[in-house]
Design an enzyme around this catalytic site. Structure first.
Site, PDB file in Angstrom:
ATOM      1  N   CYS A   2      39.961  40.118  32.133  1.00 39.84           N
ATOM      2  CA  CYS A   2      41.332  40.228  32.623  1.00 39.84           C
ATOM      3  C   CYS A   2      41.691  41.702  32.723  1.00 39.84           C
ATOM      4  CB  CYS A   2      42.298  39.556  31.668  1.00 39.84           C
ATOM      5  SG  CYS A   2      41.996  37.796  31.476  1.00 39.84           S
ATOM      6  N   GLY A  28      40.338  40.250  37.611  1.00 42.74           N
ATOM      7  CA  GLY A  28      40.741  38.848  37.518  1.00 42.74           C
ATOM      8  C   GLY A  28      41.484  38.414  38.753  1.00 42.74           C
ATOM      9  N   ASN A 102      43.517  40.860  27.145  1.00 40.25           N
ATOM     10  CA  ASN A 102      42.185  40.930  27.738  1.00 40.25           C
ATOM     11  C   ASN A 102      41.176  40.822  26.599  1.00 40.25           C
ATOM     12  OD1 ASN A 102      40.172  43.594  29.221  1.00 40.25           O
ATOM     13  ND2 ASN A 102      39.860  41.411  29.253  1.00 40.25           N
ATOM     14  N   GLY A 103      40.284  39.858  26.692  1.00 41.50           N
ATOM     15  CA  GLY A 103      39.278  39.685  25.641  1.00 41.50           C
ATOM     16  C   GLY A 103      39.149  38.218  25.296  1.00 41.50           C
ATOM     17  N   TYR A 258      29.269  46.839  35.382  1.00 43.14           N
ATOM     18  CA  TYR A 258      29.788  45.975  36.426  1.00 43.14           C
ATOM     19  C   TYR A 258      31.306  45.951  36.544  1.00 43.14           C
ATOM     20  CZ  TYR A 258      31.084  41.649  38.786  1.00 43.14           C
ATOM     21  OH  TYR A 258      31.660  40.739  39.628  1.00 43.14           O
TER      22      TYR A 258
HETATM   23  P1  AMP Z   1      23.888  35.903  39.715  1.00 39.18           P
HETATM   24  O1  AMP Z   1      23.891  35.617  41.160  1.00 39.18           O
HETATM   25  O2  AMP Z   1      24.399  34.758  38.906  1.00 39.18           O
HETATM   26  O3  AMP Z   1      22.608  36.426  39.186  1.00 39.18           O
HETATM   27  O4  AMP Z   1      24.971  37.037  39.478  1.00 39.18           O
HETATM   28  C1  AMP Z   1      24.627  38.365  39.684  1.00 39.18           C
HETATM   29  C2  AMP Z   1      25.719  39.044  40.441  1.00 39.18           C
HETATM   30  O5  AMP Z   1      26.985  38.756  39.870  1.00 39.18           O
HETATM   31  C3  AMP Z   1      25.532  40.525  40.417  1.00 39.18           C
HETATM   32  O6  AMP Z   1      25.516  40.923  41.771  1.00 39.18           O
HETATM   33  C4  AMP Z   1      26.735  41.084  39.691  1.00 39.18           C
HETATM   34  O7  AMP Z   1      27.304  42.088  40.494  1.00 39.18           O
HETATM   35  C5  AMP Z   1      27.687  39.954  39.550  1.00 39.18           C
HETATM   36  N1  AMP Z   1      28.177  39.738  38.185  1.00 39.18           N
HETATM   37  C6  AMP Z   1      27.633  40.084  37.022  1.00 39.18           C
HETATM   38  N2  AMP Z   1      28.380  39.651  35.987  1.00 39.18           N
HETATM   39  C7  AMP Z   1      29.436  39.027  36.508  1.00 39.18           C
HETATM   40  C8  AMP Z   1      30.576  38.355  35.957  1.00 39.18           C
HETATM   41  N3  AMP Z   1      30.745  38.233  34.660  1.00 39.18           N
HETATM   42  N4  AMP Z   1      31.477  37.852  36.829  1.00 39.18           N
HETATM   43  C9  AMP Z   1      31.300  37.938  38.135  1.00 39.18           C
HETATM   44  N5  AMP Z   1      30.240  38.525  38.708  1.00 39.18           N
HETATM   45  C10 AMP Z   1      29.317  39.073  37.918  1.00 39.18           C
END
Ligand code: AMP
Length: 496
Positions: A2, A28, A102-103, A258
């Site tokens: 968040c 978010g 947030n958390g 990220y």
């Molecule tokens: P995946 O397709 O499930 O392997 O997700 C990897 C992609 O999701 C990467 O391109 C990251 O930029 C992004 N990503 C990593 N962690 C998160 C997260 N917690 N929420 C949303 N996107 C994420």
């Protein structure tokens, strides 16, 4: 994950909270809200599901009158996804307290039982943020002060720290009194404070990220310390105190990988620079492991990997090319609840420029691999576009464990690397070779920005959680995060 923001100023703050929430929107996209309070102690709140721009219409903004307030953008990590989970949440006693969190608390269930049986507080949702708000409200009420001083408020924060486990960066609006900020004693989630000169007093902003400080005319003062609380009363006087007996700075390293904006500095570390170092370190590793590599071109998977990918290309001395064009008007694919939709959405979100792939050995770079959905699909697209060989680099180490501290990660069993070796993950996503950042190198990328921080929250890579965990917490979380469980929950909600 968040995003939270709070502003205390001489004049109306709603427009600046709105602008700040827009700059925190990446944290978010499920719901947004804000509460403001005016000099007559009138509290106004607007919150709803959706993007910031959809939640706040002119007619809402016209009513949001007040010179101190807080705002929130929500990305569900605990509890469900519905209007009742939108924040700020509110309790009417004592004083009327609204909170933006947030958390994630790891002992929320245990605390909610205590709140009900011992403290006779009813909770409307299963949100850990509502638990946190009620714990703080209860501790403040216990002091039985009609006009609480900063000292009373800090005492309540100290008690809250003792009772709550997990990660929390919190902004609370205490109606008629001011805004309060506090951060858990590890400082897992970020929070910083900025200052601006008003006509007759100083004005303050507190937010998850500091990217909006300069555009709004604020200068960053500092990050809120782990365990610290800051209270700005309604006249603009600032008080601060360390409220934890054992503060220890251990920020979440995934913020740098990220989550955060590249134009933010978190705990004095530039996110942009940390990402540049992630690229350089990966280049060093590639040269070490494959001195005779045959990579022709480095291609980022936009957006969060572009900075690292660029530096990686520089480190290898080979061209950096944009091979994918992102449609910016689709939400992040990870947010889509079910796997089938996720796969389709990768293709819709990223279009490919064939000419950068045809006949080449490409190194694709992403910030991280979670379920592997994105990488698998992207590699398929690269091959369809004529790539000879497709290598893959992840700026983060292999994600093997679920996150307990406010990042929406799937269940451990759904993480592609959870019980696979690097070679097995490479096979699974159909890469000719896969390289992950080492954890040591990742930590170094942050440490170089602030050598004073010696430890980070890295549990998604190591499985070592830094806060106490109540019995069966991991198992319960694991089952509640599985896709099939989420589907059932949504269906039963839809059926009323
Ligand atoms: P995946 O397709 O499930 O392997 O997700 C990897 C992609 O999701 C990467 O391109 C990251 O930029 C992004 N990503 C990593 N962690 C998160 C997260 N917690 N929420 C949303 N996107 C994420």
């Amino acid at each position: 994950m968040c995003g939270i923001v709070g502003i205390s100023a001489e004049t109306n703050v709603a427009a600046e909270i709105y602008d700040s929430l827009l700059m925190l929107q990446h944290r978010g996209q499920d719901a947004a809200g804000m509460s403001v309070c005016d000099n007559d102690d009138k509290l106004k709140t607007r919150k709803s599901m959706g993007y910031v721009r959809d939640v706040f219409q002119q007619r809402h903004m016209d009513k949001l009158i007040g010179n101190y307030g807080i705002g929130h953008v929500r990305y569900p990590t605990a509890g469900g996804a519905g209007k009742e989970y939108a924040q700020p949440m509110y309790v009417n006693s004592p004083y009327g307290i609204s909170a933006a969190h947030n958390g994630n608390l790891t002992n929320a269930k245990h605390l909610s039982t205590q709140l009900f049986h011992a403290e006779m507080r009813h909770l409307k949702t299963d949100s850990d943020s509502e638990v946190l708000l009620n714990i703080f409200a209860h501790e403040l009420a216990k002091q039985r002060e009609i006009y609480p001083s900063a000292e009373h408020i800090f005492k309540a924060v100290s008690k809250t720290h003792i009772r709550c486990d997990g990660a929390y960066a919190v902004l609370a609006l205490i109606t008629g009194h001011g805004i309060l900020a506090f951060r858990d004693n590890n400082g897992i989630r970020p929070l910083s404070i900025g200052i601006r000169k008003g006509k007759s007093r100083d004005e303050y902003i507190l937010a998850s990220e500091d990217a909006m400080f300069t555009p709004l005319g604020f200068t960053k003062m500092r990050d809120v310390e782990p365990g610290e609380a800051i209270f700005i009363d309604k006249k603009g006087e600032l008080f601060s105190q360390q409220c934890s007996d054992e503060p220890k700075k251990r920020p979440c390293i995934f913020e740098y990988v990220y989550f955060s904006r590249p134009d933010s500095k978190i705990d004095e570390i530039s996110v942009y620079k940390a990402r540049m170092r992630m690229g350089s370190k990966l280049a060093e590793q590639i040269i070490k492991q494959k001195p005779d590599h045959d990579i022709d071109v480095v291609i980022p998977i936009p957006d969060s990997s572009t900075t690292a990918a660029h530096e990686l290309a520089v480190g290898l001395g080979i061209p950096y090319r944009e091979g994918f064009v992102k449609n910016r008007y689709i939400g992040r694919t990870f947010i889509m609840p079910y796997q089938e939709e996720r796969k389709k959405s990768v293709r819709r979100k990223l279009n490919i420029l064939d000419l950068e792939f045809d006949g080449k050995n490409v190194l694709l770079v992403d910030d991280s691999i979670v379920r592997g959905t994105t990488s698998k699909k992207i590699i398929e697209m690269a091959r369809d576009a004529g790539a000879k060989k497709v290598y893959f680099a992840s700026a983060a180490p292999a994600i093997k464990y679920q996150n307990l501290y406010g990042i929406d990660m799937p269940a451990t069993s759904e993480l592609i690397a959870s019980n696979r070796s690097n070679e097995e993950v490479a096979n699974e996503i159909n890469a000719d070779w896969l390289i992950y950042q080492t954890l040591e190198d990742l930590i170094d990328t942050a440490k170089s920005g602030n050598p004073d921080i010696t430890e980070y929250e890295t549990s998604i890579f190591t499985g070592e959680y830094i806060t106490p965990l109540v019995e069966n917490y991991l198992e319960e979380l694991e089952s509640s995060r599985k896709d099939e469980i989420k589907t059932q929950r949504e269906k039963s909600k839809a059926n009323g």
